[in-house]
Design an enzyme around this catalytic site. Sequence first.
Site, PDB file in Angstrom:
ATOM      1  N   GLY A 141       0.887  -1.176  -0.078  1.00 50.39           N
ATOM      2  CA  GLY A 141       0.094   0.085  -0.027  1.00 50.39           C
ATOM      3  C   GLY A 141       0.865   1.422   0.301  1.00 50.39           C
ATOM      4  CG  PHE A 172      10.312  -9.613 -14.571  1.00 53.97           C
ATOM      5  CD1 PHE A 172      10.914 -10.464 -15.203  1.00 53.97           C
ATOM      6  CD2 PHE A 172      10.597  -9.901 -13.176  1.00 53.97           C
ATOM      7  CE1 PHE A 172      11.531 -11.595 -15.216  1.00 53.97           C
ATOM      8  CE2 PHE A 172      11.177 -11.060 -12.778  1.00 53.97           C
ATOM      9  CZ  PHE A 172      11.630 -11.896 -13.912  1.00 53.97           C
ATOM     10  CE1 TYR A 195      -0.815 -11.904 -15.397  1.00 53.42           C
ATOM     11  CE2 TYR A 195      -0.822 -10.253 -17.051  1.00 53.42           C
ATOM     12  CZ  TYR A 195      -0.376 -10.792 -16.058  1.00 53.42           C
ATOM     13  OH  TYR A 195       0.534  -9.986 -15.241  1.00 53.42           O
ATOM     14  CE  LYS A 225      -1.586 -10.190 -10.102  1.00 51.98           C
ATOM     15  NZ  LYS A 225      -1.882  -9.445  -8.708  1.00 51.98           N
ATOM     16  N   PRO A 274      -7.878  -5.585 -12.725  1.00 51.23           N
ATOM     17  CG  PRO A 274      -6.789  -4.452 -11.031  1.00 51.23           C
ATOM     18  CD  PRO A 274      -7.160  -6.002 -11.420  1.00 51.23           C
ATOM     19  N   PRO A 278      -4.993  -1.931 -17.770  1.00 51.68           N
ATOM     20  CG  PRO A 278      -4.844  -1.132 -19.742  1.00 51.68           C
ATOM     21  CD  PRO A 278      -5.398  -2.164 -19.309  1.00 51.68           C
TER      22      PRO A 278
HETATM   23  C1  HXC Z   1      14.660 -12.213 -16.116  1.00 55.87           C
HETATM   24  C2  HXC Z   1      14.620 -11.565 -13.897  1.00 55.87           C
HETATM   25  C3  HXC Z   1      14.516 -10.191 -14.484  1.00 55.87           C
HETATM   26  C4  HXC Z   1      14.513  -9.808 -15.712  1.00 55.87           C
HETATM   27  C5  HXC Z   1      14.520 -10.307 -12.152  1.00 55.87           C
HETATM   28  N1  HXC Z   1      14.619 -11.365 -12.700  1.00 55.87           N
HETATM   29  N2  HXC Z   1      14.563  -9.714 -13.234  1.00 55.87           N
HETATM   30  N3  HXC Z   1      14.682 -12.381 -14.763  1.00 55.87           N
HETATM   31  N4  HXC Z   1      14.494 -10.804 -16.461  1.00 55.87           N
HETATM   32  N5  HXC Z   1      14.256  -8.462 -16.299  1.00 55.87           N
HETATM   33  C6  HXC Z   1      14.812 -12.828 -11.755  1.00 55.87           C
HETATM   34  C7  HXC Z   1      15.973 -13.496 -11.779  1.00 55.87           C
HETATM   35  O1  HXC Z   1      16.009 -15.006 -11.698  1.00 55.87           O
HETATM   36  C8  HXC Z   1      16.511 -12.860 -10.367  1.00 55.87           C
HETATM   37  O2  HXC Z   1      17.526 -13.600  -9.799  1.00 55.87           O
HETATM   38  C9  HXC Z   1      15.312 -13.021  -9.543  1.00 55.87           C
HETATM   39  O3  HXC Z   1      14.259 -12.724 -10.468  1.00 55.87           O
HETATM   40  C10 HXC Z   1      15.112 -12.251  -8.428  1.00 55.87           C
HETATM   41  O4  HXC Z   1      15.501 -10.582  -8.679  1.00 55.87           O
HETATM   42  P1  HXC Z   1      15.943  -9.636  -7.704  1.00 55.87           P
HETATM   43  O5  HXC Z   1      15.894  -8.360  -8.759  1.00 55.87           O
HETATM   44  O6  HXC Z   1      16.903 -10.318  -6.804  1.00 55.87           O
HETATM   45  O7  HXC Z   1      14.643  -9.812  -6.739  1.00 55.87           O
HETATM   46  P2  HXC Z   1      13.595  -8.833  -5.653  1.00 55.87           P
HETATM   47  O8  HXC Z   1      14.714  -7.636  -5.309  1.00 55.87           O
HETATM   48  O9  HXC Z   1      13.174  -9.843  -4.823  1.00 55.87           O
HETATM   49  O10 HXC Z   1      12.793  -8.038  -6.830  1.00 55.87           O
HETATM   50  C11 HXC Z   1      11.587  -8.619  -7.127  1.00 55.87           C
HETATM   51  C12 HXC Z   1      11.211  -8.126  -8.643  1.00 55.87           C
HETATM   52  C13 HXC Z   1      11.258  -6.581  -8.469  1.00 55.87           C
HETATM   53  C14 HXC Z   1       9.801  -8.794  -8.796  1.00 55.87           C
HETATM   54  C15 HXC Z   1      12.217  -8.891  -9.589  1.00 55.87           C
HETATM   55  O11 HXC Z   1      10.726  -6.114  -9.963  1.00 55.87           O
HETATM   56  C16 HXC Z   1      10.169  -6.142  -7.639  1.00 55.87           C
HETATM   57  O12 HXC Z   1      10.695  -5.807  -6.518  1.00 55.87           O
HETATM   58  N6  HXC Z   1       8.867  -5.760  -8.036  1.00 55.87           N
HETATM   59  C17 HXC Z   1       8.015  -5.207  -7.221  1.00 55.87           C
HETATM   60  C18 HXC Z   1       6.783  -4.358  -7.801  1.00 55.87           C
HETATM   61  C19 HXC Z   1       6.391  -5.005  -9.081  1.00 55.87           C
HETATM   62  O13 HXC Z   1       6.946  -5.746  -9.732  1.00 55.87           O
HETATM   63  N7  HXC Z   1       5.201  -4.220  -9.442  1.00 55.87           N
HETATM   64  C20 HXC Z   1       4.621  -4.428 -10.920  1.00 55.87           C
HETATM   65  C21 HXC Z   1       3.433  -5.227 -10.640  1.00 55.87           C
HETATM   66  S1  HXC Z   1       2.484  -5.004 -12.104  1.00 55.87           S
HETATM   67  P3  HXC Z   1      19.151 -13.455 -10.422  1.00 55.87           P
HETATM   68  O14 HXC Z   1      19.909 -13.993  -9.204  1.00 55.87           O
HETATM   69  O15 HXC Z   1      19.357 -14.196 -11.549  1.00 55.87           O
HETATM   70  O16 HXC Z   1      19.498 -12.164 -10.563  1.00 55.87           O
HETATM   71  C22 HXC Z   1       1.318  -6.204 -12.174  1.00 55.87           C
HETATM   72  C23 HXC Z   1       0.355  -5.904 -13.510  1.00 55.87           C
HETATM   73  C24 HXC Z   1      -0.208  -7.001 -14.109  1.00 55.87           C
HETATM   74  O17 HXC Z   1       1.329  -7.222 -11.559  1.00 55.87           O
HETATM   75  C25 HXC Z   1      -1.105  -6.669 -15.056  1.00 55.87           C
HETATM   76  C26 HXC Z   1      -0.757  -5.616 -16.179  1.00 55.87           C
HETATM   77  C27 HXC Z   1      -1.712  -5.147 -17.228  1.00 55.87           C
HETATM   78  P1  NAP Z   2       3.457  -1.358  -7.472  1.00 56.21           P
HETATM   79  O1  NAP Z   2       3.273   0.017  -7.163  1.00 56.21           O
HETATM   80  O2  NAP Z   2       4.720  -1.588  -7.960  1.00 56.21           O
HETATM   81  O3  NAP Z   2       2.879  -2.184  -6.355  1.00 56.21           O
HETATM   82  C1  NAP Z   2       3.302  -3.255  -5.830  1.00 56.21           C
HETATM   83  C2  NAP Z   2       3.717  -3.208  -4.568  1.00 56.21           C
HETATM   84  O4  NAP Z   2       3.904  -4.496  -3.801  1.00 56.21           O
HETATM   85  C3  NAP Z   2       4.717  -2.390  -4.149  1.00 56.21           C
HETATM   86  O5  NAP Z   2       4.164  -1.482  -3.270  1.00 56.21           O
HETATM   87  C4  NAP Z   2       5.750  -3.331  -3.440  1.00 56.21           C
HETATM   88  O6  NAP Z   2       6.516  -2.673  -2.076  1.00 56.21           O
HETATM   89  C5  NAP Z   2       4.965  -4.560  -2.926  1.00 56.21           C
HETATM   90  N1  NAP Z   2       5.834  -5.663  -2.780  1.00 56.21           N
HETATM   91  C6  NAP Z   2       6.246  -6.277  -3.874  1.00 56.21           C
HETATM   92  N2  NAP Z   2       7.016  -7.348  -3.415  1.00 56.21           N
HETATM   93  C7  NAP Z   2       6.574  -7.251  -1.881  1.00 56.21           C
HETATM   94  C8  NAP Z   2       7.034  -8.519  -0.965  1.00 56.21           C
HETATM   95  N3  NAP Z   2       8.018  -9.358  -1.269  1.00 56.21           N
HETATM   96  N4  NAP Z   2       6.357  -8.087   0.155  1.00 56.21           N
HETATM   97  C9  NAP Z   2       5.669  -7.176   0.422  1.00 56.21           C
HETATM   98  N5  NAP Z   2       5.375  -6.235  -0.575  1.00 56.21           N
HETATM   99  C10 NAP Z   2       5.941  -6.335  -1.692  1.00 56.21           C
HETATM  100  O7  NAP Z   2       2.421  -1.798  -8.764  1.00 56.21           O
HETATM  101  P2  NAP Z   2       0.876  -1.551  -9.004  1.00 56.21           P
HETATM  102  O8  NAP Z   2       0.607  -1.462 -10.463  1.00 56.21           O
HETATM  103  O9  NAP Z   2       0.351  -0.569  -7.972  1.00 56.21           O
HETATM  104  O10 NAP Z   2       0.129  -2.994  -8.602  1.00 56.21           O
HETATM  105  C11 NAP Z   2      -0.584  -3.270  -7.812  1.00 56.21           C
HETATM  106  C12 NAP Z   2      -1.566  -4.551  -7.813  1.00 56.21           C
HETATM  107  O11 NAP Z   2      -2.352  -4.416  -8.879  1.00 56.21           O
HETATM  108  C13 NAP Z   2      -0.642  -5.688  -8.173  1.00 56.21           C
HETATM  109  O12 NAP Z   2      -1.164  -6.694  -7.521  1.00 56.21           O
HETATM  110  C14 NAP Z   2      -0.701  -5.750  -9.841  1.00 56.21           C
HETATM  111  O13 NAP Z   2      -0.578  -7.000 -10.128  1.00 56.21           O
HETATM  112  C15 NAP Z   2      -2.184  -5.301  -9.930  1.00 56.21           C
HETATM  113  N6  NAP Z   2      -2.258  -4.824 -11.255  1.00 56.21           N
HETATM  114  C16 NAP Z   2      -1.731  -3.657 -11.598  1.00 56.21           C
HETATM  115  C17 NAP Z   2      -2.138  -3.397 -13.049  1.00 56.21           C
HETATM  116  C18 NAP Z   2      -1.634  -1.877 -13.556  1.00 56.21           C
HETATM  117  O14 NAP Z   2      -2.075  -1.894 -14.772  1.00 56.21           O
HETATM  118  N7  NAP Z   2      -0.873  -1.267 -12.808  1.00 56.21           N
HETATM  119  C19 NAP Z   2      -3.027  -3.971 -13.834  1.00 56.21           C
HETATM  120  C20 NAP Z   2      -3.478  -5.235 -13.192  1.00 56.21           C
HETATM  121  C21 NAP Z   2      -3.213  -5.571 -11.959  1.00 56.21           C
HETATM  122  P3  NAP Z   2       8.002  -2.837  -1.618  1.00 56.21           P
HETATM  123  O15 NAP Z   2       8.770  -2.795  -2.870  1.00 56.21           O
HETATM  124  O16 NAP Z   2       7.917  -1.812  -0.522  1.00 56.21           O
HETATM  125  O17 NAP Z   2       7.701  -4.319  -0.942  1.00 56.21           O
END
Ligand code: HXC
Ligand code: NAP
Length: 292
Positions: free
Chosen positions: A22, A104, A154, A169, A195, A197
Site C-alpha cells: 500500500g 516483469f 490474464y 494470479k 484491473p 491497464p
Molecule cells: C529475467 C529476471 C528479471 C528480468 C528479475 N529476474 N528481473 N529474470 N529478466 N528482467 C529474476 C532473476 O532470476 C533474479 O535472480 C530473480 O528474478 C530475483 O530478482 P531480484 O531483483 O533479486 O528480486 P527482488 O529484489 O526480490 O525483486 C522482485 C522483482 C522486482 C519482482 C524482480 O521487480 C520487484 O521488486 N517488483 C515489485 C513491484 C512490481 O513488480 N510491480 C509491478 C506489478 S505489475 P538473479 O539471481 O538471476 O538475478 C502487475 C500488473 C499485471 O502485476 C497486469 C498489467 C496489465
Molecule cells: P506497484 O506500485 O509496483 O505495487 C506493488 C507493491 O507490492 C509495491 O508497493 C511493493 O512494495 C509491494 N511488494 C512487492 N514485493 C513485495 C514483497 N515481497 N512483500 C511485500 N510487499 C511487496 O504496482 P501496481 O501497479 O500498483 O500494482 C498493484 C497491484 O495491481 C498488483 O497486484 C498488480 O498485479 C495489480 N495490477 C496492476 C495493474 C496496472 O496496470 N498497474 C493491472 C492489473 C493488476 P515494496 O517494494 O516496498 O515491497
Amino acid sequence: MYNEPMLKENALKGKTILVTGGGTGLGKSMGKYFLQLGANLVIASRKLDVLQKTADELMAETGGKVLALACDVRNYEDVEKVIQAIEDNFGSLDVLLNNAAGNFISPTERLNSKGFDTIIDIVLRGTYNFTLAAGKNWITKKQKGTMLNIVTTYAWTGSAYVVPSACAKAGVLALTRSLAVEWAKYGIRSNAIAPGPFPTKGAWDRLFPAELQEKLDITKKVPLGRVGEHQELANLAAYLVSDYSSYVNGEVVTIDGGEWLKGAGEMNNLEVIPNEMWDVLEMAIRGANKKG
Ligand code: HXC
Ligand code: NAP
C-alpha cells in the site's frame, strides 16, 4: 464524473483495512480513498521508508490514521507479526486487501527457476500467507471479515511473456473462489478485482518500459480507447470492502474498458475495415448467397 469519489461519506467508518503493497501505485490510491471514507489504514511491504513517507502524506491529506509496517509477504513470520501489530494498535482487522505483487516481462525460456520462484512467491504465496493468517484469526475470534484480492484479466486467459505472474494470479483467483464458499459460514467474504491497464510507476517500469512504449500504444488495445483512472479502481474496491456489497461473494470484477474481450472475440479485428469497404463486402457476400 467517472474519476470522482462515489461512496457515501463515512461508508468505511470504524473499519481497519490492511493493504499489502500500500505504499505505492494502486495500493496507495485505494488506501487514500479508504481513509477519506473513514477507515483506519495499515500498509505493509518491504520498504519501510517508502511506506512511512506514504503514511505521513496520507495522514496529512485526510486526517486519518495510517500504520506503516515492514513486511515481506513471502515470509509467514512477518505476516503474523503484521496481524499482531494491527490488533495491538487498532484492536482488530476488518478487511484484508491482497495487493502486493511482483512482475516483469520476459520470454519464458530466458527465465531461470529463481525468476519463476520470485514472482510466484510474492503473488501467490504472499496472498495465501496473509489469507491464512487473517482467516485463522477471524475464525478463532468468531469475527466477520472481508477479503479482496487484486488479480488481472490474464488470471483466466493466461498471457505470454508474464507467465509466472499469470500462473500466480490464476492461483489467487482459485483461492478467492474456493474460500468464498468454504469460509462464508464464518462470515468471511472473498472477492477479487481484475484491473486492465492503470498506469503506475511499478508496473510501467517493468511491463511497458520506454523502449516498448514507442512501439505499442496501450490505449489501442482498449475498446474504450483509454487507460484506467486510479479513482475508478478505488471506487470499486471501496464498494467491495464496504457493507454495501454484503451479498457479493466469490466474484471477480473486471475493470479494463473491455480490453481482454477485445483480444478474445473472433471477429473483433474487423474494426480496421473502413465504412466504404463494408459496401464492397456486403455486395460480395450477397452475391455469394445468391450463387448458393
Ligand atoms: C529475467 C529476471 C528479471 C528480468 C528479475 N529476474 N528481473 N529474470 N529478466 N528482467 C529474476 C532473476 O532470476 C533474479 O535472480 C530473480 O528474478 C530475483 O530478482 P531480484 O531483483 O533479486 O528480486 P527482488 O529484489 O526480490 O525483486 C522482485 C522483482 C522486482 C519482482 C524482480 O521487480 C520487484 O521488486 N517488483 C515489485 C513491484 C512490481 O513488480 N510491480 C509491478 C506489478 S505489475 P538473479 O539471481 O538471476 O538475478 C502487475 C500488473 C499485471 O502485476 C497486469 C498489467 C496489465
Ligand atoms: P506497484 O506500485 O509496483 O505495487 C506493488 C507493491 O507490492 C509495491 O508497493 C511493493 O512494495 C509491494 N511488494 C512487492 N514485493 C513485495 C514483497 N515481497 N512483500 C511485500 N510487499 C511487496 O504496482 P501496481 O501497479 O500498483 O500494482 C498493484 C497491484 O495491481 C498488483 O497486484 C498488480 O498485479 C495489480 N495490477 C496492476 C495493474 C496496472 O496496470 N498497474 C493491472 C492489473 C493488476 P515494496 O517494494 O516496498 O515491497
